[in-house]
Every structure is written in C-alpha cells, then in structure tokens.
Scaffold this motif. Structure first.
Motif, short mmCIF file in Angstrom:
data_model
loop_
_atom_site.label_atom_id
_atom_site.label_comp_id
_atom_site.label_asym_id
_atom_site.label_seq_id
_atom_site.Cartn_x
_atom_site.Cartn_y
_atom_site.Cartn_z
N ALA A 84 -34.15 -34.29 -12.98
CA ALA A 84 -34.12 -35.37 -13.69
C ALA A 84 -32.86 -35.93 -13.52
N PRO A 85 -32.72 -37.38 -13.32
CA PRO A 85 -31.56 -38.22 -13.60
C PRO A 85 -30.74 -38.13 -14.91
N PRO A 86 -29.62 -38.37 -14.72
CA PRO A 86 -28.93 -38.19 -16.26
C PRO A 86 -29.47 -39.61 -17.09
N ARG A 87 -29.42 -39.54 -18.53
CA ARG A 87 -29.96 -40.49 -19.08
C ARG A 87 -28.77 -40.73 -20.21
N LEU A 88 -28.75 -41.84 -20.51
CA LEU A 88 -27.55 -42.57 -21.63
C LEU A 88 -28.42 -43.22 -22.89
N GLN A 89 -27.84 -43.12 -23.94
CA GLN A 89 -28.51 -43.88 -24.97
C GLN A 89 -27.36 -44.93 -25.53
N THR B 110 -25.11 -50.97 -9.68
CA THR B 110 -25.61 -49.62 -10.43
C THR B 110 -27.34 -49.70 -10.43
N HIS B 111 -27.62 -48.52 -9.90
CA HIS B 111 -29.06 -48.20 -9.90
C HIS B 111 -29.66 -47.53 -11.37
N ALA B 112 -29.76 -48.48 -12.13
CA ALA B 112 -30.26 -47.78 -13.47
C ALA B 112 -31.39 -48.55 -14.07
N GLU B 113 -32.23 -48.11 -14.84
CA GLU B 113 -33.48 -48.76 -15.72
C GLU B 113 -33.04 -48.57 -17.15
N TRP B 114 -33.39 -49.59 -17.94
CA TRP B 114 -33.21 -49.41 -19.24
C TRP B 114 -34.71 -49.20 -19.92
N ALA B 115 -35.16 -48.11 -20.82
CA ALA B 115 -36.60 -47.92 -21.22
C ALA B 115 -36.26 -47.52 -22.72
N ASP B 116 -36.75 -48.01 -23.68
CA ASP B 116 -36.86 -47.36 -25.09
C ASP B 116 -35.69 -46.90 -25.57
N GLY B 117 -34.36 -47.49 -25.47
CA GLY B 117 -33.29 -47.37 -25.66
C GLY B 117 -32.43 -46.28 -25.11
N GLU B 118 -33.13 -45.74 -23.92
CA GLU B 118 -32.26 -45.01 -22.68
C GLU B 118 -32.12 -45.74 -21.68
N MET C 107 -31.21 -41.99 -8.92
CA MET C 107 -30.42 -41.41 -7.35
C MET C 107 -30.55 -42.22 -6.49
N PRO C 108 -29.54 -42.68 -5.58
CA PRO C 108 -29.68 -43.17 -4.27
C PRO C 108 -30.65 -42.10 -3.46
N PRO C 109 -31.45 -42.91 -2.42
CA PRO C 109 -32.09 -42.07 -1.70
C PRO C 109 -31.28 -41.45 -0.46
N PHE C 110 -31.56 -39.80 0.00
CA PHE C 110 -30.98 -39.45 0.95
C PHE C 110 -31.18 -40.09 2.51
N ALA C 111 -30.25 -39.76 3.26
CA ALA C 111 -30.49 -40.26 4.66
C ALA C 111 -31.65 -39.74 5.26
N ILE C 112 -31.97 -38.49 5.04
CA ILE C 112 -33.32 -37.89 5.74
C ILE C 112 -34.48 -38.47 5.22
N HIS C 113 -34.62 -38.70 3.77
CA HIS C 113 -35.63 -39.70 3.19
C HIS C 113 -35.88 -40.88 4.00
N GLN C 114 -34.77 -41.81 4.21
CA GLN C 114 -34.90 -42.83 4.60
C GLN C 114 -35.16 -42.70 6.03
N THR C 115 -35.05 -41.93 6.93
CA THR C 115 -35.50 -41.94 8.18
C THR C 115 -36.76 -41.24 8.38
N LEU C 116 -37.14 -40.40 7.56
CA LEU C 116 -38.52 -40.06 7.48
C LEU C 116 -39.38 -41.22 7.08
#
Length: 66
Positions: free
Chosen positions: A13-18, A32-40, A45-54
């Motif tokens: 799980a990625p870190p969450r901020l209130q 910044t790659h982040a989303e706001w949902a219900d106060g959080e 996380m950025p994708p890994f190179a192997i994931h992008q290659t696949l």
C-alpha cells in the motif's frame, strides 16, 4: 504537513496523508503522482522499468495480431 503526518505504508500500500481538499491543492504540483479521496491523499508509486517494458511488449504483440 510534516513527515510525522505520513502513515507507514504496508509492503503493498502506498503512503497516505490526511488533509483537506484545499490543503491538497496547495501541496500537490504537476510532478506529484497522488490522488485525493475522502480526506486522504494517496501517493501513487511510479511504475518500474520492467513493468513498462512488459506492457510495451504485450502492446506490440496485440498490434501485430490485430
């Protein structure tokens, strides 16, 4: 916002901020790659190179097939 406001992330799980939506707009920038949902804020996380290659490989396979 300080580092003590960040809740520890589990291994999957990625870190969450209130914070409020207004605080989120002040805090976030275009890089910044982040989303706001219900106060959080969920920091994504950025994708890994192997994931992008696949993904590129599978995309090329499907393109050739079609």
């Amino acid at each position: 916002m300080t580092t003590r406001d960040i809740q520890p992330a589990t291994s999957h799980a990625p870190p969450r901020l209130q914070m409020s939506y207004e605080e989120y707009h002040v805090w976030v920038d275009e890089d910044t790659h982040a989303e706001w949902a219900d106060g959080e804020v969920i920091v994504l996380m950025p994708p890994f190179a192997i994931h992008q290659t696949l993904l590129n490989f599978l995309n090329r396979l499907l393109t050739e097939y079609v």
